[in-house]
Design a protein around this motif. Sequence first.
Motif: not given
Length: 663
Positions: A8-12, A17-20
């Motif tokens: 889910n870090l990559f598919d949105g 929302k993931p942090t930097t």
Amino acid sequence: MALLPNRNLFDGTKSPKPTTAEMKTAWATMRDYLAALLGSDSDDKPGARAALGVSSVVEVQAGKSVFAVATGTGDAMVVALTPTLLELVDGMELHVRCPGANAVAVPTLKVDALDPLPVVGSDGNPLAVGAYLANWPAIFRYRKPISSASASFELLNPAPVVAGAASSVRQTVLAGSVDANGYANMLSAGSGLSLALAAAATPMVLSFAGGYDATGEVNYLSRLTANVASVISGIAASNVSFILADYVSSTAVTWGKTLAPPQYGWVYSQSAQALLHFNGAAGATTFLDDFGNVWSAQGGARLQSNQVKFGATALGGSGAGNALNGTSEYVSSTGFTSLGSGAWAWRGHFWINSLGTTQGLMSMVNATGFGFGLAVTTGGKLRLRLSSTGTSFDIANKTSTGTSVAVNAFNYIEVTFDPVSGNYFVNLNGNQDTSLTTASSARLCGGTVAGVGADLTGPDYLAGYVDEFEFVPYCDHPGGVTYAVPTAAPSIASVGYASDFFNIVEMKMYRITGPSGAAGSNPTMTAAKRLYVGEVVAGNSSLVSVFNYALKGSYDSGFINTLPGINTLINLRHNIGVPPTSTDFIVKCLTSEFNMPVGEVIFDTYTAAGGSQTSKVQVRSQRNSASFTTGNNAVYAINKTTGGIASLTPANWAYKVVANRGW
């Protein structure tokens, strides 16, 4: 081993929302995982592969087995792959074109920077010296060490050519020097009438089929490594010689030559030669020649002892002095229907009692009396008749203006065809009758009966005697050669007199060592570890051309640009040495057409046979050549878009011919 980050870090879908910082950590984790899977710092490759469902490094790298060309030697093969292979996995296969045969007991295969490993057979034992590895592809399977066993590559294909092992084409030259087109080029013209051998740069590997035993196929392999400037000398001048090698050891052969073309087949062709001594009991009316052919007396023909050239009896009849009567007596055989497509000679000793009538000597004719015939006219001159059409004497129908035959004496008379010069010659007592020389390369028509003591084109019959009649499938007295009349009877066992025979059923070569003992039975044969490797056409003092037989009994012309036009005959020389068991006509797309991409290859193509009819392109093949003829229109294939027949544009396609021998 690192765990993969949550997807889910990559598919949105992650919320929030993931942090930097989270993304940096995820990418670092991904890097660690890939390093563990493929990198040199991997700590759990099997576990990573299992998680991905990947069974081998080969699949990870290429999605299929790796194909490569090895460098080095047959003893130490080296393969470089792209991308580089970092690990061998048990069961993985490499498909490799190898550089040649091995000269030591255990060859090795090195892949990229990995350690070289020994190559073994399917039984785990080291390969024999000289095991040939250059088939494409040779398949090597990695064998993981188990208990005390060492890691190795198992050679799956081809099997080593050694005693007890199998290979697809067994009676052939497997490897050797090749020319710029990749065709066999081991033997070449030497100085004068000699052959030179090139084997130092690329060893010549000869496979001798030795039949079968309890372990399976038996083969003998010789590997030659030295160049020889005159490996065979004294090639017969103005003739075609067949070049042979006899097995001596794994590193040596004895070279030989013969004018007699070898036979290959499931059964021996007895009617390819004849030798009638006319020996036996006086009065006999049935005659067996040394090759097992039966000849029958016609009229009152029989053996007699009044006039004999060699031995105790010769052919005579009911005439004065037990001679053939000149009106109806001769011997015949229905076993001879063709003199073949190469050289031949018919000859014998003929006694003529007197002149006054035309007298026949020898012949082979069809049902209407056309074919070949030789007779003596009332003036003692020889008359020659030759037909290729079977309906007329289109090649020759002429009478000599030269020397007359001797009366009340034996004359040695020979008719021969010389394909090198393209001439028919007639020789009388060892001298060429130039007035009967006929320049023609046309071959004689088929026949239904052969006669000795008669010219069945007339018919005309001999009043006299015949001894030692021969039919041989070569021309050992080409034009202009003066030779001595034989002082002894010919022998079937003489070296080079009779054709050798390779029995495809038994997978053995035989040489002829004695006469047949019964009607229809083969002459006596003795097995020989013998291989025919090529043939030579010689001129008077030097070799005109040398033809090495195709490596591994296979020929591939390579793609030739472009397709020939309509009504075009194409001839290619495949040099297999025997009629191939299969041939193919193949085309390759050079410029996209009919939705066929560049590089696409089609095996089944068609050509017009007249009107709207089409047929598959027919490749016609003989012993050393293949040919095909295009039809009234271009070459056709199936249009991939419409499914209909499409006429291929010649400039858009290349073609090639492939021929193979099956044994």
